[in-house]
Design an enzyme around this catalytic site. Structure first.
Site, PDB file in Angstrom:
ATOM      1  N   LYS A  36       0.706   8.068   4.583  1.00  5.85           N
ATOM      2  CA  LYS A  36       0.585   6.612   4.754  1.00  5.85           C
ATOM      3  C   LYS A  36       1.597   6.126   5.799  1.00  5.85           C
ATOM      4  O   LYS A  36       1.889   6.836   6.762  1.00  5.85           O
ATOM      5  CB  LYS A  36       0.710   5.904   3.405  1.00  5.85           C
ATOM      6  CG  LYS A  36      -0.318   6.432   2.389  1.00  5.85           C
ATOM      7  CD  LYS A  36      -0.414   5.588   1.157  1.00  5.85           C
ATOM      8  CE  LYS A  36      -1.484   6.166   0.229  1.00  5.85           C
ATOM      9  NZ  LYS A  36      -1.673   5.328  -0.978  1.00  5.85           N
ATOM     10  N   GLU A  70      -7.294   1.342   0.826  1.00  7.25           N
ATOM     11  CA  GLU A  70      -6.371   0.410   1.471  1.00  7.25           C
ATOM     12  C   GLU A  70      -6.964  -0.138   2.760  1.00  7.25           C
ATOM     13  O   GLU A  70      -6.740  -1.304   3.111  1.00  7.25           O
ATOM     14  CB  GLU A  70      -5.033   1.110   1.721  1.00  7.25           C
ATOM     15  CG  GLU A  70      -4.282   1.373   0.428  1.00  7.25           C
ATOM     16  CD  GLU A  70      -3.226   2.458   0.533  1.00  7.25           C
ATOM     17  OE1 GLU A  70      -2.634   2.786  -0.507  1.00  7.25           O
ATOM     18  OE2 GLU A  70      -3.004   2.987   1.654  1.00  7.25           O
ATOM     19  N   GLU A  81     -11.090   8.456  -5.218  1.00 20.46           N
ATOM     20  CA  GLU A  81      -9.817   7.802  -5.498  1.00 20.46           C
ATOM     21  C   GLU A  81     -10.064   6.490  -6.228  1.00 20.46           C
ATOM     22  O   GLU A  81     -10.303   5.457  -5.590  1.00 20.46           O
ATOM     23  CB  GLU A  81      -9.051   7.528  -4.202  1.00 20.46           C
ATOM     24  CG  GLU A  81      -8.566   8.763  -3.484  1.00 20.46           C
ATOM     25  CD  GLU A  81      -7.465   8.440  -2.490  1.00 20.46           C
ATOM     26  OE1 GLU A  81      -6.409   9.067  -2.565  1.00 20.46           O
ATOM     27  OE2 GLU A  81      -7.654   7.540  -1.661  1.00 20.46           O
ATOM     28  N   ASN A 120      -1.532  12.545   2.287  1.00 21.22           N
ATOM     29  CA  ASN A 120      -1.611  11.291   3.032  1.00 21.22           C
ATOM     30  C   ASN A 120      -0.238  10.627   3.016  1.00 21.22           C
ATOM     31  O   ASN A 120       0.163  10.044   2.008  1.00 21.22           O
ATOM     32  CB  ASN A 120      -2.661  10.377   2.394  1.00 21.22           C
ATOM     33  CG  ASN A 120      -2.781   9.033   3.094  1.00 21.22           C
ATOM     34  OD1 ASN A 120      -2.228   8.838   4.180  1.00 21.22           O
ATOM     35  ND2 ASN A 120      -3.491   8.107   2.481  1.00 21.22           N
ATOM     36  N   HIS A 135     -10.519   4.880   3.231  1.00 23.84           N
ATOM     37  CA  HIS A 135      -9.515   4.760   2.169  1.00 23.84           C
ATOM     38  C   HIS A 135      -9.532   3.336   1.600  1.00 23.84           C
ATOM     39  O   HIS A 135      -9.753   2.373   2.329  1.00 23.84           O
ATOM     40  CB  HIS A 135      -8.132   5.099   2.705  1.00 23.84           C
ATOM     41  CG  HIS A 135      -7.104   5.307   1.641  1.00 23.84           C
ATOM     42  ND1 HIS A 135      -6.489   4.258   0.991  1.00 23.84           N
ATOM     43  CD2 HIS A 135      -6.595   6.452   1.085  1.00 23.84           C
ATOM     44  CE1 HIS A 135      -5.640   4.740   0.097  1.00 23.84           C
ATOM     45  NE2 HIS A 135      -5.689   6.056   0.134  1.00 23.84           N
ATOM     46  N   GLY A 172      -1.171   4.805  -6.381  1.00 21.34           N
ATOM     47  CA  GLY A 172       0.171   4.249  -6.281  1.00 21.34           C
ATOM     48  C   GLY A 172       0.685   3.600  -7.544  1.00 21.34           C
ATOM     49  O   GLY A 172       1.755   3.000  -7.542  1.00 21.34           O
ATOM     50  N   SER A 229      -2.350   8.925  -7.613  1.00 13.91           N
ATOM     51  CA  SER A 229      -1.150   9.270  -8.384  1.00 13.91           C
ATOM     52  C   SER A 229      -1.118  10.730  -8.801  1.00 13.91           C
ATOM     53  O   SER A 229      -0.682  11.077  -9.897  1.00 13.91           O
ATOM     54  CB  SER A 229      -1.015   8.354  -9.609  1.00 13.91           C
ATOM     55  OG  SER A 229      -0.859   7.004  -9.223  1.00 13.91           O
TER      56      SER A 229
END
Length: 253
Positions: free
Chosen positions: A11, A96, A164, A9, A94, A170, A211
Site C-alpha cells: 500500500k 480501497e 477480500e 500489498n 482493490h 485492516g 487481515s
C-alpha cells in the site's frame, strides 16, 4: 491444480530505505523457495528499486494499480506498458480503489483487459462490505464484481482472483476459513467454471485477503479452494511475511 501464490500489498507505506531493506531481507529469506509464487507490490516509485533488489531470486514484483489507457493526457496515471517494463503483476479492483477513488466494475474490466494485453498478470480483487453481507447480498456482490471484471476475457490463463471481504481489511478481524471457502469455492469457482470450464477454472489461483497474519494463514490455505493469500500489513514485516509464505508452501506443497 492452481499454483500457490502469496502476494504482499505494501500500500502507501515505506520510505526508499525501508523498501530496499525489506526487499533485500525477503530475497535472503524466501528468494529461492519452491512450491509457492511470491509477489511483492510496493508503491509505484519503488517498483524499479525493488525489482533490482530481488534480481537473481524467483520473487516477482507487482504494481498496486494502473491506468487502462496506453498513453496520453492522463496526468498522474501510469500506463500498462510502463508497469510491464518494471514488473509482472498488477493488483486491480482493490476495495480501497473502489471506495476511495470511485473505481467501477467497468473500469476494473478495462484495466484487466489492458493488463493482459501488456503481458501482465492481473490480481483481481473482489469482496463485499459489512452492510452488503448483513443484507444477505455478499454472494451477489462478489458474483457481479467478478463477472464484470472478466467480461470479454477469453482465457483465465494469466488471471489471479483475490477475495477480500472489505469488513476484514485492516481491521485485524479476518473472515473465518469456512466463510471464505463458501465464497471462493462457491461463488468465485462457479463464475470461473461457467465462463471458462472446470479445467481452466481449477487452474486459476484464488487468494484470500483481509487481515492475514502468520497465525491465521494456515486455516485459510488448508481449504482446498484457497491457494494462497494477498497480504496487507503483515507484508511490511519481513519475517512475518516469510512465515506466511513458508506456511503456504508447507500446506500446498
Amino acid at each position: 491444480m492452481a499454483r500457490a501464490v502469496v502476494a504482499g500489498n505494501w500500500k502507501m507505506n515505506t520510505s526508499v530505505a525501508e523498501a530496499r531493506a525489506l526487499a533485500a531481507e525477503l530475497r535472503e529469506s524466501i528468494g529461492h523457495m519452491e512450491g509457492v509464487d511470491r509477489v511483492l507490490c510496493p508503491p509505484f516509485p519503488y517498483l524499479g528499486m525493488v525489482r533490482d533488489a530481488v534480481t537473481g531470486s524467483t520473487i516477482a514484483v507487482g504494481a498496486q494499480n494502473m491506468s487502462q489507457h496506453e498513453k496520453g493526457a492522463f496526468t498522474g496515471e501510469v500506463s500498462p506498458g510502463m508497469v510491464a517494463e518494471l514488473c509482472t503483476h498488477v493488483i486491480l479492483g482493490h476495495s480501497e480503489r473502489r471506495a476511495l477513488y470511485g473505481e467501477t466494475d467497468e473500469a476494473v474490466n478495462l484495466k484487466v483487459e489492458a493488463a493482459l494485453k501488456a503481458g501482465l498478470t492481473p490480481i483481481i480483487c473482489v469482496g463485499e462490505t459489512l452492510a452488503q453481507r448483513e443484507a444477505g447480498a455478499a454472494e451477489a456482490v462478489v458474483e457481479r464484481q467478478l463477472v464484470k471484471a472478466i467480461d470479454g476475457v477469453e482465457t483465465p490463463g494469466a488471471l489471479i482472483v483475490a477475495y477480500e471481504p472489505v469488513w476484514a481489511i485492516g481491521t485485524g478481524v479476518p473472515a473465518t476459513p469456512d466463510l471464505a471457502a463458501d465464497i471462493m469455492g462457491g461463488v468465485i469457482q462457479r463464475v470461473l467454471e461457467s465462463t471458462y470450464g472446470a479445467t481452466a477454472a481449477s487452474a486459476t489461483p484464488l487468494l484470500y485477503g483481509g487481515s492475514v497474519t502468520a497465525d491465521s494463514v494456515r486455516g485459510f490455505v488448508e481449504q482446498e479452494c484457497i491457494h494462497g493469500a494477498l497480504v496487507g500489513g503483515a507484508s511490511l514485516r519481513a519475517e512475518e511475511f516469510a512465515e506466511i509464505v513458508r506456511t503456504t508452501a508447507e500446506v500446498k506443497g
